[in-house]
Design a protein around this motif. Sequence first.
Motif, PDB file in Angstrom:
ATOM      1  N   GLN A 194       0.802  -1.231   0.000  1.00 28.26           N
ATOM      2  CA  GLN A 194       0.000   0.000   0.000  1.00 28.26           C
ATOM      3  C   GLN A 194       0.834   1.281   0.000  1.00 28.26           C
ATOM      4  O   GLN A 194       0.282   2.366  -0.083  1.00 28.26           O
ATOM      5  CB  GLN A 194      -0.931   0.015   1.207  1.00 28.26           C
ATOM      6  N   PHE A 195       2.149   1.171   0.113  1.00 26.69           N
ATOM      7  CA  PHE A 195       3.000   2.345   0.224  1.00 26.69           C
ATOM      8  C   PHE A 195       4.095   2.290  -0.831  1.00 26.69           C
ATOM      9  O   PHE A 195       4.938   1.403  -0.808  1.00 26.69           O
ATOM     10  CB  PHE A 195       3.588   2.459   1.632  1.00 26.69           C
ATOM     11  N   ALA A 196       4.075   3.262  -1.751  1.00 19.87           N
ATOM     12  CA  ALA A 196       4.998   3.273  -2.881  1.00 19.87           C
ATOM     13  C   ALA A 196       6.134   4.272  -2.677  1.00 19.87           C
ATOM     14  O   ALA A 196       5.982   5.274  -1.975  1.00 19.87           O
ATOM     15  CB  ALA A 196       4.235   3.633  -4.155  1.00 19.87           C
ATOM     16  N   VAL A 197       7.246   4.006  -3.314  1.00 15.24           N
ATOM     17  CA  VAL A 197       8.373   4.932  -3.315  1.00 15.24           C
ATOM     18  C   VAL A 197       7.886   6.283  -3.838  1.00 15.24           C
ATOM     19  O   VAL A 197       7.127   6.357  -4.797  1.00 15.24           O
ATOM     20  CB  VAL A 197       9.525   4.379  -4.185  1.00 15.24           C
ATOM     21  N   HIS A 217      -0.220   7.457   6.992  1.00 13.80           N
ATOM     22  CA  HIS A 217       0.047   8.014   5.673  1.00 13.80           C
ATOM     23  C   HIS A 217      -0.560   9.397   5.613  1.00 13.80           C
ATOM     24  O   HIS A 217      -1.694   9.591   6.020  1.00 13.80           O
ATOM     25  CB  HIS A 217      -0.559   7.083   4.619  1.00 13.80           C
ATOM     26  N   ALA A 218       0.166  10.379   5.133  1.00 14.29           N
ATOM     27  CA  ALA A 218      -0.265  11.771   5.241  1.00 14.29           C
ATOM     28  C   ALA A 218      -0.801  12.378   3.964  1.00 14.29           C
ATOM     29  O   ALA A 218      -1.320  13.472   3.989  1.00 14.29           O
ATOM     30  CB  ALA A 218       0.899  12.620   5.744  1.00 14.29           C
ATOM     31  N   ASP A 219      -0.694  11.713   2.831  1.00 15.24           N
ATOM     32  CA  ASP A 219      -1.095  12.345   1.577  1.00 15.24           C
ATOM     33  C   ASP A 219      -2.538  12.846   1.590  1.00 15.24           C
ATOM     34  O   ASP A 219      -2.855  13.856   0.998  1.00 15.24           O
ATOM     35  CB  ASP A 219      -0.907  11.398   0.398  1.00 15.24           C
ATOM     36  N   GLU A 220      -3.427  12.142   2.281  1.00 19.67           N
ATOM     37  CA  GLU A 220      -4.833  12.532   2.257  1.00 19.67           C
ATOM     38  C   GLU A 220      -5.109  13.836   2.989  1.00 19.67           C
ATOM     39  O   GLU A 220      -6.171  14.418   2.842  1.00 19.67           O
ATOM     40  CB  GLU A 220      -5.726  11.411   2.822  1.00 19.67           C
TER      41      GLU A 220
END
Length: 142
Positions: free
Chosen positions: A85-88, A115-118
């Motif tokens: 679920q977590f990409a480079v 995860h902080a992108d949201e």
Amino acid sequence: MPTNRRFKLAQRPVGMVRREDFTFEQGPVPEPQDGRFLVRTEYISLDPAMRGWMNEGKSFVPPAGIGEVMRAGAVGRIVASQHPQFAVGQCALTAPAERCSLRPHYLVPKQGDSHADELGLEQKARVGAGAVHGGRAQRLRR
């Protein structure tokens, strides 16, 4: 090979924190295995709670151990991943209790990933208004 620098708690501070309360070490950058990912720290949060974690005694999280890397909230970029679920290249925000620390690279465990992108925030805001308390408030507001 990149070098990872770590600040470890050498002793429990008495009064104000001093340089002698920490040791500095260098070592290899770890490689992620089996469901983990490696984050390169871009910002850390120097939270007042960190002073309390240096003390022995009861708190909302266990005290920092003597000889352990001092924990801190951090935001950075994923530079290697073995997690589906977590990409480079993605941004990652990890809470202090999840053991990100005062070091330039850290492995995020399989459990407790954040995860902080949201949040849609500028990165440095993620260790301030968008961090542990502010980020929760932002998510609750939705």
